[in-house]
Write a protein that holds these residues in place. Structure first.
Motif, PDB file in Angstrom:
ATOM      1  N   ALA A 132       0.797  39.923  64.034  1.00  0.00           N
ATOM      2  CA  ALA A 132       1.058  39.311  65.334  1.00  0.00           C
ATOM      3  C   ALA A 132      -0.018  39.673  66.345  1.00  0.00           C
ATOM      4  N   GLY A 133      -1.198  40.060  65.837  1.00  0.00           N
ATOM      5  CA  GLY A 133      -2.291  40.276  66.768  1.00  0.00           C
ATOM      6  C   GLY A 133      -3.011  41.598  66.683  1.00  0.00           C
ATOM      7  N   TYR A 134      -2.313  42.670  66.247  1.00  0.00           N
ATOM      8  CA  TYR A 134      -2.954  43.971  66.237  1.00  0.00           C
ATOM      9  C   TYR A 134      -2.658  44.711  64.941  1.00  0.00           C
ATOM     10  N   SER A 135      -3.662  45.414  64.458  1.00  0.00           N
ATOM     11  CA  SER A 135      -3.495  46.262  63.281  1.00  0.00           C
ATOM     12  C   SER A 135      -4.080  47.630  63.578  1.00  0.00           C
ATOM     13  N   PHE A 136      -3.651  48.628  62.791  1.00  0.00           N
ATOM     14  CA  PHE A 136      -4.011  50.011  63.092  1.00  0.00           C
ATOM     15  C   PHE A 136      -4.530  50.709  61.838  1.00  0.00           C
ATOM     16  N   THR A 137      -5.617  51.435  62.020  1.00  0.00           N
ATOM     17  CA  THR A 137      -6.383  51.990  60.911  1.00  0.00           C
ATOM     18  C   THR A 137      -6.610  53.486  61.103  1.00  0.00           C
ATOM     19  N   ILE A 138      -6.465  54.251  60.013  1.00  0.00           N
ATOM     20  CA  ILE A 138      -6.731  55.692  60.049  1.00  0.00           C
ATOM     21  C   ILE A 138      -8.247  55.897  60.025  1.00  0.00           C
ATOM     22  N   PRO A 139      -8.828  56.593  60.998  1.00  0.00           N
ATOM     23  CA  PRO A 139     -10.287  56.750  61.054  1.00  0.00           C
ATOM     24  C   PRO A 139     -10.839  57.466  59.827  1.00  0.00           C
ATOM     25  N   VAL A 140     -12.002  57.036  59.370  1.00  0.00           N
ATOM     26  CA  VAL A 140     -12.556  57.568  58.126  1.00  0.00           C
ATOM     27  C   VAL A 140     -12.909  59.045  58.225  1.00  0.00           C
ATOM     28  N   ASN A 141     -13.261  59.547  59.399  1.00  0.00           N
ATOM     29  CA  ASN A 141     -13.566  60.976  59.504  1.00  0.00           C
ATOM     30  C   ASN A 141     -12.340  61.824  59.198  1.00  0.00           C
ATOM     31  N   MET A 142     -11.171  61.359  59.590  1.00  0.00           N
ATOM     32  CA  MET A 142      -9.931  62.029  59.237  1.00  0.00           C
ATOM     33  C   MET A 142      -9.641  61.847  57.751  1.00  0.00           C
ATOM     34  N   VAL A 143      -9.882  60.646  57.255  1.00  0.00           N
ATOM     35  CA  VAL A 143      -9.652  60.344  55.833  1.00  0.00           C
ATOM     36  C   VAL A 143     -10.487  61.263  54.950  1.00  0.00           C
ATOM     37  N   LYS A 144     -11.777  61.403  55.261  1.00  0.00           N
ATOM     38  CA  LYS A 144     -12.678  62.216  54.450  1.00  0.00           C
ATOM     39  C   LYS A 144     -12.158  63.636  54.290  1.00  0.00           C
ATOM     40  N   LYS A 145     -11.741  64.240  55.390  1.00  0.00           N
ATOM     41  CA  LYS A 145     -11.312  65.624  55.361  1.00  0.00           C
ATOM     42  C   LYS A 145     -10.005  65.782  54.590  1.00  0.00           C
ATOM     43  N   ILE A 146      -9.041  64.912  54.845  1.00  0.00           N
ATOM     44  CA  ILE A 146      -7.739  65.018  54.185  1.00  0.00           C
ATOM     45  C   ILE A 146      -7.860  64.738  52.696  1.00  0.00           C
ATOM     46  N   VAL A 147      -8.652  63.743  52.322  1.00  0.00           N
ATOM     47  CA  VAL A 147      -8.873  63.431  50.909  1.00  0.00           C
ATOM     48  C   VAL A 147      -9.533  64.617  50.196  1.00  0.00           C
ATOM     49  N   ALA A 148     -10.531  65.219  50.836  1.00  0.00           N
ATOM     50  CA  ALA A 148     -11.207  66.375  50.239  1.00  0.00           C
ATOM     51  C   ALA A 148     -10.233  67.531  50.034  1.00  0.00           C
ATOM     52  N   ASP A 149      -9.341  67.753  50.996  1.00  0.00           N
ATOM     53  CA  ASP A 149      -8.338  68.815  50.872  1.00  0.00           C
ATOM     54  C   ASP A 149      -7.397  68.547  49.707  1.00  0.00           C
ATOM     55  N   LEU A 150      -6.912  67.328  49.602  1.00  0.00           N
ATOM     56  CA  LEU A 150      -5.967  66.987  48.541  1.00  0.00           C
ATOM     57  C   LEU A 150      -6.610  67.142  47.170  1.00  0.00           C
ATOM     58  N   MET A 151      -7.886  66.773  47.059  1.00  0.00           N
ATOM     59  CA  MET A 151      -8.577  66.870  45.778  1.00  0.00           C
ATOM     60  C   MET A 151      -8.899  68.315  45.418  1.00  0.00           C
ATOM     61  N   LYS A 152      -9.217  69.132  46.403  1.00  0.00           N
ATOM     62  CA  LYS A 152      -9.639  70.503  46.135  1.00  0.00           C
ATOM     63  C   LYS A 152      -8.488  71.496  46.107  1.00  0.00           C
ATOM     64  N   PHE A 153      -7.546  71.358  47.046  1.00  0.00           N
ATOM     65  CA  PHE A 153      -6.486  72.353  47.193  1.00  0.00           C
ATOM     66  C   PHE A 153      -5.103  71.838  46.783  1.00  0.00           C
ATOM     67  N   GLY A 154      -4.954  70.534  46.660  1.00  0.00           N
ATOM     68  CA  GLY A 154      -3.648  69.972  46.340  1.00  0.00           C
ATOM     69  C   GLY A 154      -2.758  69.774  47.544  1.00  0.00           C
ATOM     70  N   THR A 155      -3.171  70.275  48.688  1.00  0.00           N
ATOM     71  CA  THR A 155      -2.430  70.098  49.937  1.00  0.00           C
ATOM     72  C   THR A 155      -3.427  70.126  51.092  1.00  0.00           C
ATOM     73  N   VAL A 156      -3.020  69.617  52.230  1.00  0.00           N
ATOM     74  CA  VAL A 156      -3.925  69.529  53.371  1.00  0.00           C
ATOM     75  C   VAL A 156      -4.013  70.883  54.074  1.00  0.00           C
ATOM     76  N   GLN A 157      -5.240  71.314  54.351  1.00  0.00           N
ATOM     77  CA  GLN A 157      -5.477  72.540  55.115  1.00  0.00           C
ATOM     78  C   GLN A 157      -5.526  72.151  56.589  1.00  0.00           C
ATOM     79  N   ARG A 158      -4.373  72.188  57.231  1.00  0.00           N
ATOM     80  CA  ARG A 158      -4.235  71.687  58.595  1.00  0.00           C
ATOM     81  C   ARG A 158      -4.676  72.743  59.610  1.00  0.00           C
TER      82      ARG A 158
END
Length: 494
Positions: free
Chosen positions: A267-293
């Motif tokens: 209906a006009g607007y969509s929302f996207t997770i920024p890639v800089n956040m994606v990169k860090k969270i993906v790296a955490d999941l792949m390396k540690f199995g959980t996010v290092q917040r």
């Protein structure tokens, strides 16, 4: 009138007109209007700088689409849900025939199908998508743009940011290059790629209409939502979730996650997770199995506070994030940041809202040092802060097998153990909407007595047996106040 009389009158009139115009221009002056074009040497003041450095390249998105389409996949999931709510009570069958539902009958199960999109981020088959696309799935199938299909396994998921990482067994795959979401500008062209409404690969174009949006939609799947969305008007529909948002160079700048709609469709607007956040969270999941917040350790004023509330609370207005309080033993408190400070920068990135600050902090891990710029009593200051985890330390947080179950546990007390006639056990206090327990018919209050036939009387024993068990687990136990033993087989996702 004779001709010799008319001619002098005309000449006198002409001379008078020309003289009047010359005198007016000389002594009064006329403001000249310049209609500007891109090759004009003069620009009106209200357009000053508009043409400096403007990108006049044609809006041809074919190369970006060509790069992104092969790296965008269609994700289909299947989950099995029981049709009955299976409340743990003795049914009339027990009284009539001596057996109950769990002892002699198979509950009716119904498969549930869902689909979404994903972005390949490595040539050996790692894929990023939304958590809500694969949450609760028993089977995950990935279809490539060339129609080849693969079974996928879940590497890790983060409900707080609505991200998940999958893995397929394949080599030499096309993949997307990471861009930089900090460089994304409002007004720039972007492309959304995915499989909306079960269509084949679909590309839509739009512009970035805002940055650092927070919608609180991730609170539906997490008590600690992390949101700092890029807002676009590229058309996104159900099925686009998890697919890439790319710039005109074909670089990944975000993962599409949500739409704002009264109907459930675009209906006009969509929302996207920024890639800089994606990169860090993906790296955490792949390396540690959980996010290092990482946490800064502050409570801050919401961006939408009215001026009246600000006045009542004594909140000073400023272009930044107002610190309401600092948490004890937190990173901010340790560095000297205090209530009343207005945070304006994190390293070199300006922050004007809470969402911008959250988005920046989400790209760091506990132990990382960042420079926090803030205003105190009208003076600009900078403090170096060592970010910490939720426990107030900089240690790596390891994922526990209990975290994968999606439940809260406790040891039963001696009184309950005596009433149930057991030596001990582990009570399930609550069950979340995600995790292995959510896929079973288990109810809160269940007391776990055995894991794969081995007795457990405490949480420590329960954890130890689960770590030995692998992915397939069968739990036996009882519900206080009900007769009989209940059994729950389940799979624990890696």
């Amino acid at each position: 009138m004779k001709l010799q009389q008319i001619v002098p009158v005309i000449l006198i009139s002409a001379v008078t007109s020309v003289g009047s115009m010359w005198a007016y221009n000389k002594y009064v002056g006329v403001e000249k209007v310049v209609y500007n074009s891109s090759d004009s040497n003069r620009i009106p003041s209200n357009y000053a700088g508009f043409f400096d450095g403007i990108n006049n390249s044609p809006t041809d998105f074919s190369q970006a689409a060509e790069a992104a389409i092969p790296a965008t996949v269609h994700i289909k999931t299947k989950a099995t849900r029981t049709a009955s709510n299976n409340l743990p009570r003795r049914s009339p069958l027990f009284d009539l025939f001596g057996f109950d539902w769990d002892e002699g009958m198979t509950p009716r199960s119904m498969p549930q199908m869902a689909s979404g999109s994903g972005a390949i981020i490595s040539d050996d088959g790692y894929i990023v998508t939304n958590n809500h696309v694969i949450d609760g799935a028993d089977e995950i199938t990935v279809t490539m743009s060339d129609k080849k299909t693969h079974k996928a396994r879940l590497i890790g998921a983060d409900p707080s940011s609505d991200l998940a990482v999958l893995k397929i067994e394949a080599k030499n795959l096309p993949f997307l290059l990471y861009g930089n979401s900090d460089d994304v500008k409002v007004g720039q062209w972007v492309l959304a790629i995915g499989y909306p409404l079960n269509l084949q690969t679909t590309v839509t174009a739009g512009i970035v209409s805002a940055k650092s949006r927070t919608l609180e939609i991730n609170r539906r799947q997490s008590n600690t939502p992390i949101e700092s969305f890029i807002q676009t008007d590229a058309a996104v529909n159900p099925g686009n979730s998890g697919g890439p948002l790319v710039n005109t160079a074909g670089h990944l700048i975000g993962i599409n996650s949500a739409i704002a709609s009264p109907t459930g469709s675009y209906a006009g607007y969509s929302f996207t997770i920024p890639v800089n956040m994606v990169k860090k969270i993906v790296a955490d999941l792949m390396k540690f199995g959980t996010v290092q917040r990482a946490y800064l350790g502050i409570n801050y004023a919401p961006d939408n506070l009215s001026e009246e509330v600000k006045k009542q609370e004594g909140i000073t207005s400023g272009n930044g994030v107002y610190v309401l309080d600092v948490t004890k033993d937190g990173a901010a408190a340790a560095s000297g940041i205090k209530k009343g400070d207005i945070i304006t920068r994190i390293n070199n990135a300006p922050v004007t809202s809470g969402a911008e600050m959250v988005g920046q902090i989400a790209t760091y891990r506990p132990g990382d040092r960042v420079k926090i710029g803030f205003v105190r009593d009208g003076k600009e200051m900078i403090k170096e802060v060592t970010l910490r985890n939720s426990s107030g330390t900089t240690e790596i947080v390891k994922v526990s097998v209990l975290d994968k179950l999606g439940a809260e546990f406790g040891n039963i007390d001696a009184k309950l153990a005596k009433e149930m006639g057991v030596r001990g056990g582990v009570i399930v206090k609550s069950i979340s909407e995600s995790g292995a327990f959510s896929k079973t018919r288990m109810e809160a209050g269940f007391v776990i007595l055995k894991v794969n036939g081995k007795e457990v009387s405490s949480i420590d024993q329960f954890r130890a047996e689960l770590e030995k068990a692998g992915n397939s687990v069968t739990l036996d136990g009882m519900y206080p106040g009900y007769e009989g033993v209940f059994r729950y087989p389940m799979k624990i996702v890696e």
